[in-house]
Design an enzyme around this catalytic site. Structure first.
Site, PDB file in Angstrom:
ATOM      1  N   HIS A 122      -2.951   8.264   6.352  1.00 19.93           N
ATOM      2  CA  HIS A 122      -1.940   9.230   5.595  1.00 19.93           C
ATOM      3  C   HIS A 122      -2.461  10.178   5.189  1.00 19.93           C
ATOM      4  O   HIS A 122      -1.546  11.230   5.286  1.00 19.93           O
ATOM      5  CB  HIS A 122      -1.168   8.205   4.483  1.00 19.93           C
ATOM      6  CG  HIS A 122       0.010   7.197   5.144  1.00 19.93           C
ATOM      7  ND1 HIS A 122       1.156   7.605   5.601  1.00 19.93           N
ATOM      8  CD2 HIS A 122       0.226   6.043   4.849  1.00 19.93           C
ATOM      9  CE1 HIS A 122       1.934   6.540   5.937  1.00 19.93           C
ATOM     10  NE2 HIS A 122       1.336   5.567   5.308  1.00 19.93           N
ATOM     11  N   HIS A 124      -5.119   2.053   7.111  1.00 24.52           N
ATOM     12  CA  HIS A 124      -3.659   2.790   7.248  1.00 24.52           C
ATOM     13  C   HIS A 124      -3.498   3.653   6.312  1.00 24.52           C
ATOM     14  O   HIS A 124      -2.692   4.652   6.390  1.00 24.52           O
ATOM     15  CB  HIS A 124      -2.903   1.457   7.184  1.00 24.52           C
ATOM     16  CG  HIS A 124      -1.288   1.690   7.073  1.00 24.52           C
ATOM     17  ND1 HIS A 124      -0.561   1.311   7.967  1.00 24.52           N
ATOM     18  CD2 HIS A 124      -0.506   2.159   6.161  1.00 24.52           C
ATOM     19  CE1 HIS A 124       0.745   1.683   7.894  1.00 24.52           C
ATOM     20  NE2 HIS A 124       0.839   2.547   6.627  1.00 24.52           N
ATOM     21  N   GLU A 125      -3.715   3.400   5.027  1.00 22.31           N
ATOM     22  CA  GLU A 125      -3.554   4.310   3.854  1.00 22.31           C
ATOM     23  C   GLU A 125      -4.290   5.771   4.089  1.00 22.31           C
ATOM     24  O   GLU A 125      -3.847   6.724   3.917  1.00 22.31           O
ATOM     25  CB  GLU A 125      -3.737   3.838   2.659  1.00 22.31           C
ATOM     26  CG  GLU A 125      -2.853   2.519   2.424  1.00 22.31           C
ATOM     27  CD  GLU A 125      -1.407   2.751   2.699  1.00 22.31           C
ATOM     28  OE1 GLU A 125      -1.078   3.651   2.303  1.00 22.31           O
ATOM     29  OE2 GLU A 125      -0.647   1.671   2.705  1.00 22.31           O
ATOM     30  N   CYS A 153       5.089   0.133   7.450  1.00 22.62           N
ATOM     31  CA  CYS A 153       4.971   1.207   6.500  1.00 22.62           C
ATOM     32  C   CYS A 153       6.304   1.524   5.706  1.00 22.62           C
ATOM     33  O   CYS A 153       7.213   1.868   6.637  1.00 22.62           O
ATOM     34  CB  CYS A 153       4.476   2.502   7.482  1.00 22.62           C
ATOM     35  SG  CYS A 153       4.118   3.829   6.477  1.00 22.62           S
ATOM     36  N   LEU A 154       6.105   1.759   4.469  1.00 23.73           N
ATOM     37  CA  LEU A 154       7.389   2.222   3.702  1.00 23.73           C
ATOM     38  C   LEU A 154       7.998   3.411   4.319  1.00 23.73           C
ATOM     39  O   LEU A 154       9.099   3.678   4.157  1.00 23.73           O
ATOM     40  CB  LEU A 154       6.889   2.230   2.335  1.00 23.73           C
ATOM     41  CG  LEU A 154       6.681   1.015   1.428  1.00 23.73           C
ATOM     42  CD1 LEU A 154       6.190   1.267   0.148  1.00 23.73           C
ATOM     43  CD2 LEU A 154       8.148   0.295   1.350  1.00 23.73           C
ATOM     44  N   GLN A 212       3.343   9.988   0.853  1.00 25.26           N
ATOM     45  CA  GLN A 212       4.707   9.045   0.861  1.00 25.26           C
ATOM     46  C   GLN A 212       5.639   9.455  -0.141  1.00 25.26           C
ATOM     47  O   GLN A 212       6.827   9.314   0.029  1.00 25.26           O
ATOM     48  CB  GLN A 212       4.605   7.724   1.109  1.00 25.26           C
ATOM     49  CG  GLN A 212       3.435   7.239   2.446  1.00 25.26           C
ATOM     50  CD  GLN A 212       3.378   5.852   2.327  1.00 25.26           C
ATOM     51  OE1 GLN A 212       2.340   5.549   1.880  1.00 25.26           O
ATOM     52  NE2 GLN A 212       4.145   5.185   3.172  1.00 25.26           N
ATOM     53  N   GLY A 214       0.811  -1.242   0.038  1.00 25.80           N
ATOM     54  CA  GLY A 214      -0.082   0.175   0.030  1.00 25.80           C
ATOM     55  C   GLY A 214       0.801   1.145  -0.022  1.00 25.80           C
ATOM     56  O   GLY A 214       1.920   1.276   0.415  1.00 25.80           O
TER      57      GLY A 214
HETATM   58  C1  QAP Z   1       0.322  -0.574   4.713  1.00 25.08           C
HETATM   59  O1  QAP Z   1       2.694  -1.166   4.112  1.00 25.08           O
HETATM   60  C2  QAP Z   1       0.125  -1.798   5.454  1.00 25.08           C
HETATM   61  O2  QAP Z   1       9.288  -1.598   6.883  1.00 25.08           O
HETATM   62  C3  QAP Z   1       1.266  -0.799   3.684  1.00 25.08           C
HETATM   63  O3  QAP Z   1      11.233  -2.293   5.214  1.00 25.08           O
HETATM   64  C4  QAP Z   1       0.456  -2.461   6.552  1.00 25.08           C
HETATM   65  O4  QAP Z   1       3.530  -1.697   2.300  1.00 25.08           O
HETATM   66  C5  QAP Z   1      -1.389  -2.372   4.914  1.00 25.08           C
HETATM   67  C6  QAP Z   1       7.463  -2.188   3.945  1.00 25.08           C
HETATM   68  C7  QAP Z   1       0.008  -3.664   7.474  1.00 25.08           C
HETATM   69  C8  QAP Z   1      -1.849  -3.523   5.573  1.00 25.08           C
HETATM   70  C9  QAP Z   1      -1.324  -4.003   6.603  1.00 25.08           C
HETATM   71  C10 QAP Z   1       7.844  -1.969   5.325  1.00 25.08           C
HETATM   72  C11 QAP Z   1       8.648  -2.771   3.117  1.00 25.08           C
HETATM   73  C12 QAP Z   1       6.099  -2.257   3.339  1.00 25.08           C
HETATM   74  C13 QAP Z   1       9.015  -2.060   5.771  1.00 25.08           C
HETATM   75  C14 QAP Z   1       3.658  -1.718   3.513  1.00 25.08           C
HETATM   76  C15 QAP Z   1      10.149  -2.346   4.727  1.00 25.08           C
HETATM   77  C16 QAP Z   1       9.523  -2.792   3.491  1.00 25.08           C
HETATM   78  C17 QAP Z   1       5.127  -1.907   4.055  1.00 25.08           C
HETATM   79 CO    CO Z   2       2.077   3.541   5.510  1.00 33.11          CO
END
Ligand code: QAP
Ligand code: CO
Length: 172
Positions: free
Chosen positions: A141, A137-138, A95-96, A50, A45
């Site tokens: 943001h 979550h999104e 989270c990215l 971001q 996501g």
């Molecule tokens: C949000 O999260 C989300 O720390 C999206 O090193 C979270 O894409 C949606 C990511 C939980 C549903 C459930 C995070 C990649 C990606 C990191 C992400 C990393 C590499 C997170």
């Molecule tokens: Co995020």
């Protein structure tokens, strides 16, 4: 084009994003770039803020049963509103914009959302489980919130401690 992802503690992540009003080529380029960026960084996501664009636009692409992220399952979400929610679910989020930190957040287990697609058509959708978590979550943001703000007091302290430790390690 892959864009740069801004990360905690960048203040821009706390901006309130503005409604998308023009469903034009610039928006489509933004969405295409967000998709490329999300895939390059292994995300499921991504919100426009971001990549430092304060517009109410986000993407979600969950892996399927074979753990593959197929572009046909991409959800492009513009100007979303939660119109109903029920239940609760605890999920370990990441989270990215908060790299390499994951922790439990409690959210609604089921939501009904209304949003627009890239052409401005209105869409209504009911989601549960991981998809509901991802939407919430999104959408956070878009209002300038990160998942770490939703942690319990003690877990937030743990995050801050770990983050400071990492900063110290980086400086050496
Ligand atoms: C949000 O999260 C989300 O720390 C999206 O090193 C979270 O894409 C949606 C990511 C939980 C549903 C459930 C995070 C990649 C990606 C990191 C992400 C990393 C590499 C997170
Ligand atoms: Co995020």
């Amino acid at each position: 084009m892959i864009r740069e992802i801004i990360t905690y503690p960048d203040k821009r992540l706390h901006q309130n994003s503005k409604d998308v009003e023009k469903f034009d080529e610039e928006l489509h380029t933004l969405l295409d770039d967000m998709y490329e960026t999300m895939m390059a960084k292994n995300g499921i996501g991504l919100a426009a803020i971001q990549v430092a664009v304060p517009l109410r636009a986000l993407l979600i692409l969950l892996p399927d049963e074979n753990d593959e992220q197929k572009k046909e399952n991409l959800i492009e979400v513009i100007n979303p509103k939660i119109i109903d929610k029920r239940g609760s679910i605890v999920y370990q989020e990441g989270c990215l914009s908060v790299p390499e930190y994951y922790d439990d957040v409690k959210r609604a287990e089921w939501i009904a959302v209304e949003y627009q697609d890239r052409d401005g058509n209105t869409i209504k959708k009911e989601c549960d489980g991981l998809l509901a978590v991802a939407f919430q979550h999104e959408m956070d943001h878009l209002d300038g919130h990160l998942f770490i703000e939703r942690l319990s007091y003690l877990r937030r302290k743990k995050f801050e401690k770990e983050w400071k430790k990492r900063q110290r390690a980086k400086k050496k």
